[in-house]
Design an enzyme around this catalytic site. Sequence first.
Site, PDB file in Angstrom:
ATOM      1  N   ASP B  36      16.084 -28.911  -0.698  1.00 52.19           N
ATOM      2  CA  ASP B  36      14.625 -28.824  -0.673  1.00 52.19           C
ATOM      3  C   ASP B  36      14.004 -28.873  -2.063  1.00 52.19           C
ATOM      4  OD1 ASP B  36      14.382 -28.855   2.001  1.00 52.19           O
ATOM      5  OD2 ASP B  36      13.655 -26.816   2.248  1.00 52.19           O
ATOM      6  N   ASP B 294     -20.907 -62.347 -12.792  1.00 49.91           N
ATOM      7  CA  ASP B 294     -19.630 -62.107 -12.122  1.00 49.91           C
ATOM      8  C   ASP B 294     -19.776 -61.180 -10.944  1.00 49.91           C
ATOM      9  OD1 ASP B 294     -17.623 -63.567 -13.079  1.00 49.91           O
ATOM     10  OD2 ASP B 294     -17.180 -62.232 -14.770  1.00 49.91           O
TER      11      ASP B 294
END
Lengths: 462, 506
Positions: B36, B294
């Site tokens: 774990d 843009d």
Amino acid sequence: MTEVATRLTFECETGNYHTFCPISCVSWLYQKIEDSFFLVIGTKTCGYFLQNAMSVMIFAEPRYAMAELEEADISAQLNDYQELKKICLQIKEDRQPEVIFWIGTCTTEIIKMDLEGMAPKLEAEIGTSIVVARANGLDYAFTQGEDTVLASIAQRCPRKETNYLANKKQSLAKDFFENKSYRNQYISNNSFMPLVIFGSLPNTVTNQLQLELENQGIRIKGWLPTQNYSNLPIIEERSYVVGVNPFLSRTAATLMRRRKAKLIGAPFPIGPDGTRAWIEKICSVFSIKPHGLVDKEEVIWRNAEHYLKILRGKSVFFMGDNLLEVSLARFLIRCGMIVYEIGIPYMDKRYQAAELNLLQKTCQEMNTIIPCIVEKPDNYNQLERINELKPDLVITGMAHANPLEARGINTKWSVEFTFSQIHGFTNTLDLLKLVTKPLLRNNIFNSSEAVLYTSKSINTKL
Amino acid sequence: MKLAYWMYLGPAHIGTLRIASSFNNVHAIMHAPLGDDYFNVMRSMLERDREFTPVTASIVDRHVLARGSQQKVVNNIVKKDKEKKPDLVVLTPTCTSSILQEDLQNFVYRASLESDADILLADVNHYRVNELQASDRTLEQIVKFYLSKGHKQDSLSYIKTIQPSVNIIGIVGLGFHSHHDLSELKRLFSDLNIQINLVIPDNASVDDLNKIPQAWFNCVPYREVGIRTAAYLHKDFGMPFTDITPMGLTKISTFIREVENILGKLGKIVDYTSYIDTQTRFVSQAAWFSRSVDCQNLTKKKAVVFGDLTHTASMARILHSEMGVDVAWIGTYCKYDTDWFKKEVSDISDQVVISDDHIVIAKLIKSTDPAVIFGTQMERHIGKKLNIPCGVISSPVHIQNFPLSYRPFLGYEGTNQIADLVYNSFTLGMEDHLLDLFGGHDITNLAQTNSLSTVKWSTEASLELAKIPSFVRKTVKKNTESFAIEQSLDVITVKTMYSAKEKLQS
């Protein structure tokens, strides 16, 4: 630690070490057994581990999932059987697997969920095989997960050819015999030895090993596991079985005790020395005189000279996390390395007996120290020893690799040995590439003007 | 039981470990089975940490199951105390210890008798809280513990700093770009002439926590962690705080105004107007980018946004308010804090998605068919399958989201990074046009793939379809096919296409 021993010594520490949870076996077994589905019955902790450890694999729609236990499952407000049935039916509908593996975890152990009891009932109810393997962190480390799964499958291998199987084989054989070129080959070789090999390896590697045995006139009856669950090998009483990996002691025990098979205790086919010893042992059981093996091994070593030059005289330290350590250490000692310590999660001296013998013999032949085997190591103590010994290479898990590198210690990530092809003669060079990579890289760094890439000076205590 | 393939959020103990290991000289001991401690791998790999992760496990094995941990946990704590001399040991429960129901508090008590370090039991329940909630709680718990300890020992410094100062709360290890964000926040505060009193928990020592009340106010940049601590400090120490995330130009301005406001109330009148103006116009390129030609190409392009609370809400705000992108829907996996989330984003899109099931999200993305996704690594992979570009804006993430170069999401430099991320995620506008103009590279057999049904496309219609700009092509195709089905047509001709279009416009 550095005192010279004349025989193998074994120690056991606290067991405070880093390793992968055994449920990780799911990641390679679902790929190996193509008609399977792996259901890990556990918590978010298990799921989190798997999805991170498997990393990119997880996006490839793996045949694995969690049955995630919720609070109501823990407090038994929900009925386990009904819940599992619901989930398995869904899996059946979505993926149509031939078999569903239930991987029991720490949580199912603690709340004593009776998976083994429920599986046969549910199997009958939904019509899909269900195999239970308890691969939990309470009992096992990393690769031992595969051991629990294979031990469970071993019980499912057919005992003798059923009518159905025989018919199927006959019809297959009929197709087969229509093809002329195959026929001749088959007729000359149709004597199968009563031998089943156990251990999950990529298909290319199983083919390579099978070919090595066929060169000695040994045609095996099958592998455990097979590519398809529906096609498990027949294991009869007094058939022979042999393992390819050092972590399969439960499987071996199951095959011997439950299936009355005879275990061939051999070193494992890792490295050309191990491969030769493995084949020789199998040959001796079938009273076959092996031919060409000595030459073959010699050629492989000769071709590996480039890598051996890098390794000779260098020292290595195994922190231990995947049970391949003894075989790898034996191979590296044969390569000319000095092994300081072999950390290992669990040591089955009976199953690994032949490997341990070969280790000791190799040390004597190479005239080098016999390393201490440390079972259930304590990583903290090991780091102290590493600091003292300053080995040229530490084989370790990812938790320690970067911090060790930052202290100027070369490391190789041990998990790579589990996921790379390291078995048989053919893969020797790949195995050597793995081991030499960190050393080579260090040469490159040291030869240039590059300053040391660490924050700490090498002298800093670990 | 729940069938689960993937989780957006980790288990509770990960949150606790992230907090504990972020402090300096704090050690966490997990009460957990072997294996774990995968957290250590993540710290060591993802953050490429040079230090050993200060997390060890007190292993729960068969013996513990049979006999209880007994002396084991206490011994492990005391051992670690001797080995590492930490200031604090945080005993961290896991899912396993949640069910074992051992009296961990008692172990903590016994261990604290024998060790120099302070010992705390993280107050998190695996089955009740997730990673983020746990980290929020653990941080609060540690801060509370040291402030009440300091109070008892009379070592708290209540006297405010002479110059305005701030505590930054919630910079945690394994956070999404959080270390870059921290640098950016420090720069921002230094520009505003505000000293950094303390950063918590990142690299702070627990002794430093005594200094918390010296700061004039607290700053919680992320919604996920720190908010409880800030609320506690507000309640018990009267410290004001801001929980506005300075991500995107609008939010940065709001953030700075809020700071202005807080300082004003504390008697320090400041005016940051000209600072905001200069930064917005010259340091950040994002405002100019929004005006530039843009960005025109992005107008009304369809995006979906999904992730944690902070980044998702902020990102959607930027797309919606600063770039003119159409946010089709916006969602989070933080189901536990939905009220806040809905409030934050309700004006951005009608559709707010709350789900932690990636399959649901994948289906939703597929049916929405956006031009771009902003999400987690999971959405990136969903996008790959559907051939939709994705910018990663939130955890869970891979190692490539721990970049070496400077990539903040917060502050003025963050706006530049985000503008790049957004722009690069969309198919470039001009490229798109040129491809269409010259036939593109994907016109073969266009009509035949992914058809709705058995409706056939005539050759002419296929060619006509190929002429339609790629980002709307799929929609046109779908609409035309639905129209054909509605009209019971077997073959779609050019005429059918225009009829469909006319019908849609009418």
